[in-house]
Structure formats: structure tokens, C-alpha cells
Enzyme design. Structure first.
Site, short mmCIF file in Angstrom:
data_model
loop_
_atom_site.label_atom_id
_atom_site.label_comp_id
_atom_site.label_asym_id
_atom_site.label_seq_id
_atom_site.Cartn_x
_atom_site.Cartn_y
_atom_site.Cartn_z
N LYS A 76 0.86 -1.19 0.00
CA LYS A 76 0.00 0.00 0.00
C LYS A 76 0.89 1.24 0.00
O LYS A 76 1.91 1.27 0.71
CB LYS A 76 -0.91 -0.01 1.23
CG LYS A 76 -1.92 1.14 1.27
CD LYS A 76 -2.89 1.01 2.45
CE LYS A 76 -3.92 2.12 2.46
NZ LYS A 76 -4.88 2.02 3.58
N SER A 151 -9.93 2.25 2.55
CA SER A 151 -8.99 2.95 1.71
C SER A 151 -7.97 2.05 1.01
O SER A 151 -7.32 2.50 0.07
CB SER A 151 -8.23 3.99 2.55
OG SER A 151 -7.45 3.35 3.54
N SER A 175 -10.35 -0.12 6.77
CA SER A 175 -9.73 -0.06 5.44
C SER A 175 -9.01 -1.31 4.96
O SER A 175 -8.61 -1.36 3.80
CB SER A 175 -8.76 1.11 5.38
OG SER A 175 -9.48 2.29 5.17
N1 GLN Z 1 -13.47 4.66 5.75
C1 GLN Z 1 -12.95 5.14 7.00
C2 GLN Z 1 -12.51 6.58 6.85
O1 GLN Z 1 -12.76 7.12 5.84
C3 GLN Z 1 -11.81 4.28 7.44
C4 GLN Z 1 -10.57 4.50 6.68
C5 GLN Z 1 -9.42 3.67 7.15
O2 GLN Z 1 -9.60 2.65 7.81
N2 GLN Z 1 -8.23 4.11 6.82
O3 GLN Z 1 -11.94 7.15 7.71
#
Ligand code: GLN
Length: 484
Positions: A76, A151, A175
Site C-alpha cells: 500500500k 482505503s 480499510s
Molecule cells: N473509511 C474510514 C474513513 O474514511 C476508514 C478509513 C481507514 O480505515 N483508513 O476514515
């Protein structure tokens, strides 16, 4: 080879049936063919990957290589990797070449793994659909009109489409698990503190945790063995004895007590996801497990609490991007303050700005007690619910996400509906618990469904056992999207 497990690939490499260079070239070729349609990778550097593969082949030739030696892993783009462009999905870092390795990258390098490239992600890991990336949307390989989740959507799409044998992700509110569910792969977010955050670009530091995303629980166990471990450079890294996360994979499940939180099977859960999760539970009963209803009464507060705390931490963490030392700087500006303002106005996207604004607001002198402090108190109650539930069960199972993958553009103008796609995952981060997503079939529109396994602190080996036994009895995790 595309569907081979890490153990099988390891066997092929050790037995000289294939070299790391050949394996790496196979995946680089597949990336070159399919990435234009999927946009799962931000950076691919064939020369760098192949140099690592040649070094891995030399290591393999000594006969002293570990299980990941020579295996190509996608990373990532939130992990700093020495000499690699590391963007975090943002214009702010679009030209940033990391001068050092994150702990996770270092661990993979030490194991002789090959870095196959840096995967696309929501900007600064803020999002649930991968639509906030400065480098463009990622498409779901099961349906190019659908989001892959976020994400870690680039990693998820890359594993699902077999552009890589495995990948890394990070999970602040879901995410790893939500994109794993939406793309039909397996991913685990470990207990907070198990994997060092050193060199992982910070979003919300008290919630951020890295973990593996792969085809199966068995592969995840192998990857976690490499990723986990104490690191003095992260003050929240836990000093614990090194564990073998694969040690319990083959334990039978007879007598296992599965807790089903009643709040997770209520309004808001779509019928096709509910059906697939019920079928998975039926499979567990066949394997000798029992189910018991549990309650997480404060879980309804998880999304609002998270959207106070995560932006608060983000507003502080992202203050470092000011155009002075690294990353983007506005090309034209007047004085220093003007430089800061223009740099941040131009360098950050809309979702990141929204979070910085919310975070600055809830931390301001007038509102700190009403929002930030209150949210911290509720965070404790949310964690306590899990402690109480685990008195009645060994693991908790429920849906990972309320629906299958939604369409591109469907929620991008409605932040609150986007935030709700993490309704079942966020409480786990607030509590610091481990959670994973396991593929469980397909929904009404043919898009994948995942179920979530939540374990007590440090029960990763047990969770991976629970997932592996299901994967021995089912073949959802081996399904691969066709005709991309
Ligand atoms: N979707 C959540 C957010 O927008 C979690 C994102 C994540 O776990 N990095 O914050």
C-alpha cells in the site's frame, strides 16, 4: 501460478521449479496488462522489483531462505519504501521519494520478499471507496462499475485480480476489512500495537494498524508472521514474545462459541449480505461451533465517535504537510503564511480538507469538552461492550459491510452515507481489537460478500484458525473474477 497459495509458491521457489525473477516477471506482466483498466497500482518499478528478485534468487540458492523469500508482495502506498515514490494517494506527496523503509517494508526485505509496487489508496487513507485518490479511482475487478472499497482498495483489487500473490493494507476504521469484503479476498487487522507504525504515514495514530490482504487466512498468517513484532521506534508497538500465527490453523472448531451481536443483524443490513453471512454460520455449525446472541449496545455510537476522534488526530498529523521540508509546494506565493495556505489548499483534496476542518473544530478550546472529551469517554464504553461480550463467546461473527460493493460515484457526494459503510468495522478499531474479513459468496448483483470475525485482544491465531477451517470447507476464497 496466479491462484497458488504462498505456501505453494514457496515450495516452487525452494524446489527450483520457478525462480523469483520468473515469478516477479509473471506478475509484472499481468500488472502491465490489467492495471490500465483497474488502476490498482500508483507506482510500478520493474528494475527495482527485478533487482530484489535476483537477490532473492541468490538467497534461495543458499538453501537458508525463509517462507516469503522470492515472493512478490504489493505494498500500500502509505508505507515509506527507501528510494520508492511514496504518495499516500495525495498530490501533497505526489513527488515524494521516501529516504527510508517503514518497519513493515524492512521486515519484508529481511524475509527476502520482493516489492512488486505501490498500490492505490484513498488520499491519506480517508475513504471507503478509493475515489478520493489523487491518482484516480480504482475499479473493482468483479465489476468495473463498482468501487473496490477503501482505503486499501488498490491492494484489494490487486489481490482479487491476481495482479500480486498478496498485499499489505492499513486499517483505521475498516480499510483492510471493508475492501477485502467488497473484492472477495481475506484481510486481517491485528490488535492495535502488534505491527509497528514506523514509516507508515499517519492518519489517526491511536487507530491506525497495518495488516495483510491475501487470498486466504493461511496466507495472511504467513504474512503476519513477517509483519508483526516489537519495534522500539514506534512508542505504541507492544513488547511481546514473537508468535507463530499459523500455529493453530488446523485446530478443529468443535465447541467453538461464536457470538452474534444482535445490533449487527438489524436494520441497515442488506438482505443478500445477511443471507450469505447466515450461510457461513450454518457452515460453522456443521463444523461443530455453537452460536450465542451477544449485545454491543454502544456500537451505534461508533461512527459518530470515530468521526470526532479520527479527524482530530488527522488534523494534528497532517499539520506537517506545509510545503517546507518535503512534498508539494505551491509554485507561486507571497509571504510564508501565504505559502502555507496555497500549498495546503492546492495539495489536499476535498475529503482531507473536510477532516482537517472537523478535527480543528472538535479540538478547539470552545468545543474540546463537548466533542473530543465526550468521544473519548464513549470510546471506552464501546470497548467495554466487547469485553463483556467476550465473556460469553470465543469470537464474534457478523457482516463486514452492510452491502456489497456500491457503484462508482454512488456515494461520493454524500459523505455521511459513505461513512456508514464502515458501521460494522469501526468499533473494532476504537476498541483496539483484531478483526478480519473472509469471503462468503456473492450478493444479488454478483458482487462479493465478506463476513467479519472479531477476536479478543491478541487472538489473531484463533481468528485465523476460525477462518482457515471455513476455507477448508468452502471455496469462495478461490474464486477469481473473469474477463477483466
Ligand atoms: N473509511 C474510514 C474513513 O474514511 C476508514 C478509513 C481507514 O480505515 N483508513 O476514515
Amino acid at each position: 501460478m496466479l491462484n497458488a497459495s504462498l505456501k505453494q509458491l514457496s515450495g516452487l521457489l525452494a524446489g527450483k521449479k520457478v525462480s523469483s525473477v520468473e515469478l516477479t516477471q509473471t506478475f509484472l506482466k499481468r500488472i502491465a496488462e490489467l492495471n490500465p483498466a483497474l488502476n490498482a497500482f500508483i507506482t510500478v518499478d520493474e528494475d527495482k522489483s527485478l533487482a530484489q528478485a535476483r537477490a532473492a534468487d541468490a538467497l534461495l540458492a543458499t538453501g537458508n531462505a525463509g517462507p516469503l523469500a522470492g515472493i512478490a508482495i504489493a505494498q500500500k502506498d502509505i508505507f515509506c519504501a527507501d528510494g520508492w515514490r511514496t504518495t499516500c494517494g495525495s498530490k501533497m506527496l505526489h513527488n515524494f521519494i521516501a529516504p527510508y523503509d517503514a518497519h513493515v517494508i524492512e521486515q519484508f526485505n529481511r524475509a527476502g520478499a520482493v516489492n512488486l509496487g505501490k498500490t492505490n489508496m484513498d488520499e491519506f487513507a480517508m475513504g471507503s471507496s478509493n475515489e478520493t485518490s489523487y491518482f484516480g479511482k480504482v475499479k473493482n475487478p468483479w465489476d468495473l462499475n463498482a468501487v473496490p472499497g477503501g482505503s486499501s482498495g488498490g491492494s484489494a483489487a490487486a489481490v482479487a485480480a491476481r495482479l500480486c500473490p498478496a498485499a499489505t493494507g492499513t486499517d483505521t476504521g475498516g480499510s483492510i476489512r471493508q475492501p477485502a469484503a467488497l473484492t472477495g479476498i481475506t484481510g486481517i487487522k491485528p490488535t492495535y500495537g502488534v505491527v509497528s507504525r514506523y514509516g507508515m504515514i499517519a492518519f489517526a495514530s491511536s487507530l491506525d494498524q497495518a495488516g495483510p490482504m491475501a487470498k486466504s487466512a493461511e496466507d495472511c498468517a504467513l504474512l503476519l508472521n513477517t509483519m508483526a513484532g516489537f519495534d522500539p521506534r514506534d512508542s505504541t508497538s507492544l513488547e511481546r514474545e514473537k508468535e507463530d500465527y499459523a500455529r493453530d490453523l488446523n485446530q478443529p472448531l468443535a465447541g467453538l462459541k461464536i457470538g452474534l451481536p444482535k445490533e449487527f443483524f438489524a436494520e441497515g443490513l442488506s438482505a443478500d449480505v445477511a443471507k450469505a453471512v447466515e450461510e457461513a454460520l450454518a457452515e460453522y455449525r456443521k463444523l461443530g461451533a455453537q452460536t450465542v446472541e451477544v449485545s454491543l449496545p454502544n456500537s451505534k455510537l461508533a461512527v459518530p465517535v470515530y468521526y470526532v476522534l479520527a479527524p482530530a488526530e488527522a488534523s494534528s498529523n497532517l499539520a506537517r504537510f506545509d510545503g517546507v521540508r518535503y512534498g508539494y509546494r505551491a509554485p507561486e506565493y507571497g509571504d510564508l503564511v501565504d505559502m502555507y495556505q496555497k500549498t495546503r489548499a492546492q495539495g489536499f483534496g476535498a475529503e482531507v480538507k473536510r477532516r482537517i476542518m472537523i478535527g480543528s473544530y472538535v479540538l478547539s478550546a470552545g468545543y474540546y469538552d463537548a466533542y473530543y472529551l465526550k468521544a473519548q469517554k464513549l470510546r471506552r464504553l464501546i470497548a467495554q461492550d466487547f469485553t463483556d461480550a467476550f465473556k460469553q463467546c470465543d469470537v464474534i461473527i457478523g457482516p463486514t459491510a452492510p452491502t456489497t460493493a456500491f457503484n462508482l460515484g454512488e456515494k461520493s457526494d454524500d459523505p455521511v452515507s459513505m461513512y456508514l459503510s464502515d458501521i460494522y468495522t469501526i468499533a473494532v478499531n476504537l476498541a483496539g481489537l483484531p478483526g478480519m474479513s473472509v469471503p462468503a459468496g456473492f450478493g444479488a448483483n454478483g458482487r462479493p460478500v465478506g463476513f467479519q470475525v472479531i477476536g479478543n485482544y491478541f487472538s489473531e491465531a484463533k481468528m485465523l484458525n476460525v477462518a482457515h477451517q471455513y476455507q477448508l470447507a468452502t471455496d469462495w476464497h478461490t474464486r477469481m473474477p473473469q474477463g477483466i
